[in-house]
Design an enzyme around this catalytic site. Structure first.
Site, short mmCIF file in Angstrom:
data_model
loop_
_atom_site.label_atom_id
_atom_site.label_comp_id
_atom_site.label_asym_id
_atom_site.label_seq_id
_atom_site.Cartn_x
_atom_site.Cartn_y
_atom_site.Cartn_z
N SER A 116 -6.70 -22.05 -14.18
CA SER A 116 -6.37 -23.27 -13.49
C SER A 116 -6.22 -24.99 -14.22
O SER A 116 -4.93 -24.84 -14.27
CB SER A 116 -8.29 -23.53 -13.22
OG SER A 116 -8.29 -25.09 -12.95
N GLU A 163 -9.55 -18.35 -2.47
CA GLU A 163 -9.84 -19.85 -2.94
C GLU A 163 -9.30 -21.07 -3.12
O GLU A 163 -9.34 -21.41 -2.09
CB GLU A 163 -9.19 -19.24 -4.49
CG GLU A 163 -7.04 -19.76 -4.52
CD GLU A 163 -6.85 -19.57 -6.18
OE1 GLU A 163 -7.06 -21.11 -7.04
OE2 GLU A 163 -5.99 -18.56 -6.13
N HIS A 174 -11.22 -18.27 -7.23
CA HIS A 174 -10.31 -18.98 -8.54
C HIS A 174 -10.37 -18.07 -9.44
O HIS A 174 -9.48 -18.62 -9.97
CB HIS A 174 -11.46 -20.73 -8.05
CG HIS A 174 -10.19 -21.71 -9.21
ND1 HIS A 174 -9.03 -21.88 -9.23
CD2 HIS A 174 -10.31 -22.12 -9.87
CE1 HIS A 174 -8.80 -22.86 -9.46
NE2 HIS A 174 -9.75 -23.46 -10.17
#
Length: 303
Positions: free
Chosen positions: A111, A248, A275
């Site tokens: 991320s 996700e 995610h």
């Protein structure tokens, strides 16, 4: 190299918590997301790679402001201005590399950590064998479009309207709003919640997260609104793995485009993964990662 925990002192005087697991001559530095999250979903990475028959020393750390590292007083405008920036966190990665004595290593980021990987690989690629971008796009506008579609598909129309109303009023503390956020998190972010990384209190650094992201994963009100790295993808010259969950918050359409624009890139996806797909479906995630590292090590990545 020393196994376990080492506290390093940065040149700015702050301290970062670092930890090394695993053995071998291959080194992997892992960057967590948030921003303001912590290292914990990387804790078993060395073990998971060993299950795949690969010995790797995995180095992880909590970024400045995160749970185990020093937490500056971000209420001081001068401190916030100095340390809550892209440039600071990019420079921090390079300083950690130096202080851990790493070179010719692999860099993985989840991320927000994946944004740091993109920036680091473009600027400091001479130190890397390979880069792994896990669940991060290069264009925040495409992310915003996707997460709006996600919640429209996941929630009834009246719930989406309620969320938008609270967001317009900057009323993120509304209990019903947060219940809807929890539903979305359960479906697309933390699909599998192992007890081993649960806590009695939240561990996210809200000052750091709020400065860059906002209240939650489904709104962008912070500095990440400015995130546009697509023009620089061509500057990433090292072998690159893009790994995304199939269920996700990050759009796979963007991942596919990135795989064509980064000169030496491979895209893989994790079924049933959100995610945090390194947790949701660890066997597939780490098979992909081990295969990538093996191919780079054997000079067969581009075969």
């Amino acid at each position: 190299m020393k196994q376990g925990t080492t506290i390093i002192t940065l040149d700015n005087g702050y301290h970062l918590w670092t930890n090394t697991q695993g053995e071998g001559d291959i080194h992997l530095l892992a960057l967590h997301g948030g921003p303001g999250g912590n290292h914990e979903y990387w804790e078993d990475t060395a073990q998971q790679l060993k299950k795949q028959g690969l010995n790797v020393q995995v180095h992880m750390y909590d970024q400045l402001g995160s749970w185990y590292s020093d937490q500056p007083d971000y209420s001081d405008p001068k401190i916030a201005e100095k340390y809550l920036t892209y440039d600071y966190f990019l420079g921090e990665v390079e300083e950690v590399r130096q202080k851990l004595g790493l070179d010719h290593f692999y860099l993985i980021g989840q991320s927000w950590g994946g944004a740091l990987v993109q920036m680091y690989a473009a600027k400091y690629g001479q130190h890397l064998k390979g880069a792994i971008i896990s669940s991060m796009v290069d264009n925040i506008d495409e992310y915003v479009t996707h997460i709006n579609q996600v919640r429209e598909e996941a929630l009834p129309a009246d719930a989406v309207a309620y969320m938008k109303k609270q967001e317009a009023a900057n009323n993120y503390d509304d209990p019903q709003y947060q219940k809807y956020v929890d539903v979305l998190n359960d479906g697309y972010v933390d699909r599998k919640k192992p007890a081993a990384i649960s806590h009695l209190i939240p561990t996210m650094s809200r000052p750091v997260y709020g400065a860059f992201q906002g209240d939650n994963e489904f709104v962008i009100t912070g500095k990440l609104k400015e995130w546009q790295f697509e023009p620089h993808l061509k500057e990433i010259k090292v072998p690159t793995l893009l790994t995304f969950g199939e269920h996700e918050t990050m759009p796979l359409t963007t991942a596919k485009r990135m795989a064509t624009e980064i000169p030496h890139a491979r895209l893989v996806t994790t079924p049933k993964g959100g995610h945090h797909h390194m947790i949701d479906n660890a066997p597939v995630y780490y098979d992909h990662l081990a295969t990538f590292i093996r191919d780079v090590e054997s000079d067969h990545f581009n075969d």
